[in-house]
Motif scaffolding. Structure first.
Motif, short mmCIF file in Angstrom:
data_model
loop_
_atom_site.label_atom_id
_atom_site.label_comp_id
_atom_site.label_asym_id
_atom_site.label_seq_id
_atom_site.Cartn_x
_atom_site.Cartn_y
_atom_site.Cartn_z
N GLU A 271 -1.05 -10.49 1.26
CA GLU A 271 -0.01 -11.13 0.45
C GLU A 271 1.37 -10.61 0.82
N VAL A 272 1.51 -9.31 1.05
CA VAL A 272 2.84 -8.78 1.34
C VAL A 272 3.31 -9.22 2.72
N THR B 100 7.88 3.21 -10.76
CA THR B 100 7.36 2.41 -11.87
C THR B 100 5.93 2.00 -11.55
N ALA B 101 5.23 1.54 -12.55
CA ALA B 101 3.88 0.99 -12.31
C ALA B 101 4.00 -0.43 -11.76
N THR B 102 4.61 -1.34 -12.50
CA THR B 102 4.57 -2.75 -12.13
C THR B 102 5.83 -3.15 -11.36
N PRO B 103 5.70 -4.19 -10.53
CA PRO B 103 6.89 -4.69 -9.84
C PRO B 103 7.93 -5.25 -10.80
N HIS B 104 7.48 -5.78 -11.93
CA HIS B 104 8.43 -6.34 -12.88
C HIS B 104 9.32 -5.24 -13.47
N GLU B 105 8.75 -4.06 -13.71
CA GLU B 105 9.56 -2.93 -14.17
C GLU B 105 10.58 -2.55 -13.10
N GLY C 9 -0.79 -12.63 -6.55
CA GLY C 9 0.22 -13.56 -7.01
C GLY C 9 1.48 -12.91 -7.55
N ASP C 10 1.55 -11.58 -7.54
CA ASP C 10 2.75 -10.88 -8.03
C ASP C 10 3.94 -11.15 -7.10
N GLU D 77 10.13 -11.16 -3.95
CA GLU D 77 11.23 -10.58 -4.73
C GLU D 77 11.31 -9.07 -4.51
N GLY D 78 10.15 -8.42 -4.38
CA GLY D 78 10.15 -7.00 -4.11
C GLY D 78 10.75 -6.66 -2.76
#
Length: 406
Positions: A115-116, A66-71, A92-93, A97-98
């Protein structure tokens, strides 16, 4: 007990999951020594991400992209297991959760690595990351000059236990243009950057560069994994490479509507906003209840093709938000008759490529822009699947041999 779903009114997008499975098998055969990532970004290019991801896995895809982490997180929540990668992150993503969802997460710069790793310390476990290099696309990815710094920092984070470097990857700019000079240049740069990272101690599980056009035509780019997007949905990545049929692919989406009104009008009658079309003589008009609010491109006004009453017709005048008109030339049909905007072409209907040419765009955009208020009807599913659409809109999966409305 399941039952055949009732006919859908107005407009619907029918999704042939058996065709999608066949396309995945065709693409796997083009790269037999590589794993296949089924890319289902933007709701599966408009086809329904969840159902398409499941069908692709059934056909042998071992990665989902997917492109986005939300997807990606939405797919995890819906039950998609196995390797799932996402690559378009912003500050800020949801990194933590990922990590907790066991995603493979792309890192293109030092800010993302910071960030990660912070999220991994909070989560108490390592993050799976893939380092992306900008080998010439000039979009996302780490610039070659900055690659040594990113590699060194990622290796330090791996030694500290906050990340695992699972992949090295990049993306081609002109794989859909045969013979373009950027293709060998990017390939050479990718090989050089991979060699550098591996020389420094990176041990990736996968190295990947090939998108759909490269998977189909550039075997030297296949490496360990190919990422197939538009080709999986049965559309040619570019007319220069061949039609879908010539590439062994079958279009997955058929977009149809029910004619809402048929009426006779005299010659000289203006049609739709601006009267850009005026009937040349007494004729019959048919109203197609779909418009740019459903994703029908307004740029195709006056040119967009439709199969109605067994004949090709063109959008007469402006395509509006919810509807457009075709001139039947005096042909008589009934309200409720099917109008096929595009499909595989088996019945003589237009294809997504025909609409792309009418709108001066690419077939990717035609299928991806089909809006959320258009219900997706999935055929060939092995089980009932609820596919999110617009609030109140129906989502249907018809199983093999029987259907169920969910």
């Amino acid at each position: 007990m399941s039952q055949t779903p009732p006919p859908l009114s107005r407009v619907r997008a029918e999704i042939d999951l058996d065709a999608l499975r066949a396309n995945v098998r065709t693409l796997r055969a083009r790269a037999p020594r590589s794993a296949l990532m089924a890319v289902v970004k933007s709701d599966g290019y408009g086809h329904g991400a969840l159902s398409c991801a499941r069908a692709a896995i059934e056909a042998g895809a071992t990665w989902i992209g997917t492109a986005t982490p939300h997807e990606a997180l939405a797919l995890r929540a819906a039950g998609i297991r196995g390797r799932l990668m996402c690559w378009l992150w912003t500050p800020g993503d949801p990194w933590r959760e990922g990590i907790e969802a066991d995603l493979d997460m792309s890192v293109s710069g030092m800010w993302a690595l910071a960030e990660v790793t912070a999220a991994a310390r909070d989560a108490g476990g390592p993050a799976r990351i893939q380092l992306k290099a900008d080998t010439g696309l000039g979009r996302n990815g780490c610039a070659p000059a900055d690659w040594p710094e990113l590699v060194a920092a990622a290796l330090a984070a791996e030694a500290a236990g906050t990340v695992r470097i699972t992949g090295l990857w990049s993306h081609l700019a002109c794989a859909d243009e045969p013979g373009h000079a950027s293709i060998p240049a990017q390939l050479d740069t990718f090989r050089r950057l991979v060699a550098y990272a591996e020389g420094e101690g990176v041990r990736p599980e996968v190295r990947h560069l090939a998108n759909s056009p490269a998977a189909l035509t550039l075997p030297e780019t296949h490496f360990d994994l190919i990422r197939t997007g538009i080709a999986m949905y049965g559309l040619s990545p570019a007319p220069e490479l061949g039609t879908a049929a010539e590439l062994g692919l079958r279009p997955v989406m058929t977009l149809s509507a029910s004619v809402a009104l048929v009426k006779g009008v005299p010659g000289g009658h203006g049609v739709s906003y601006g009267h850009h079309y005026v009937t040349p003589a007494e004729t019959t008009l048919a109203l197609i209840p779909a418009g740019y609010g459903d994703g029908i491109p307004r740029h195709a006004s006056g040119r967009g093709p439709v199969l109605v009453g067994g004949e090709w017709r063109r959008a007469a005048g402006r395509i509006a938000m919810d509807q457009f008109v075709v001139d039947l030339g005096g042909q008589k049909i009934q309200e409720g008759a099917e109008a096929v905007l595009f499909g595989p072409g088996d019945r003589g209907e237009p294809t997504a490529q025909d609409w792309a040419e009418a709108a001066d765009t690419i077939a990717y955009e035609i299928v991806t822009r089909i809006g959320a208020r258009v219900p997706r009807v999935h055929h060939g599913g092995t089980r009932a699947t609820t596919v999110p659409t617009a609030p109140g809109a129906a989502a249907v999966t018809a199983g093999r041999g029987e259907g169920s409305r969910t």
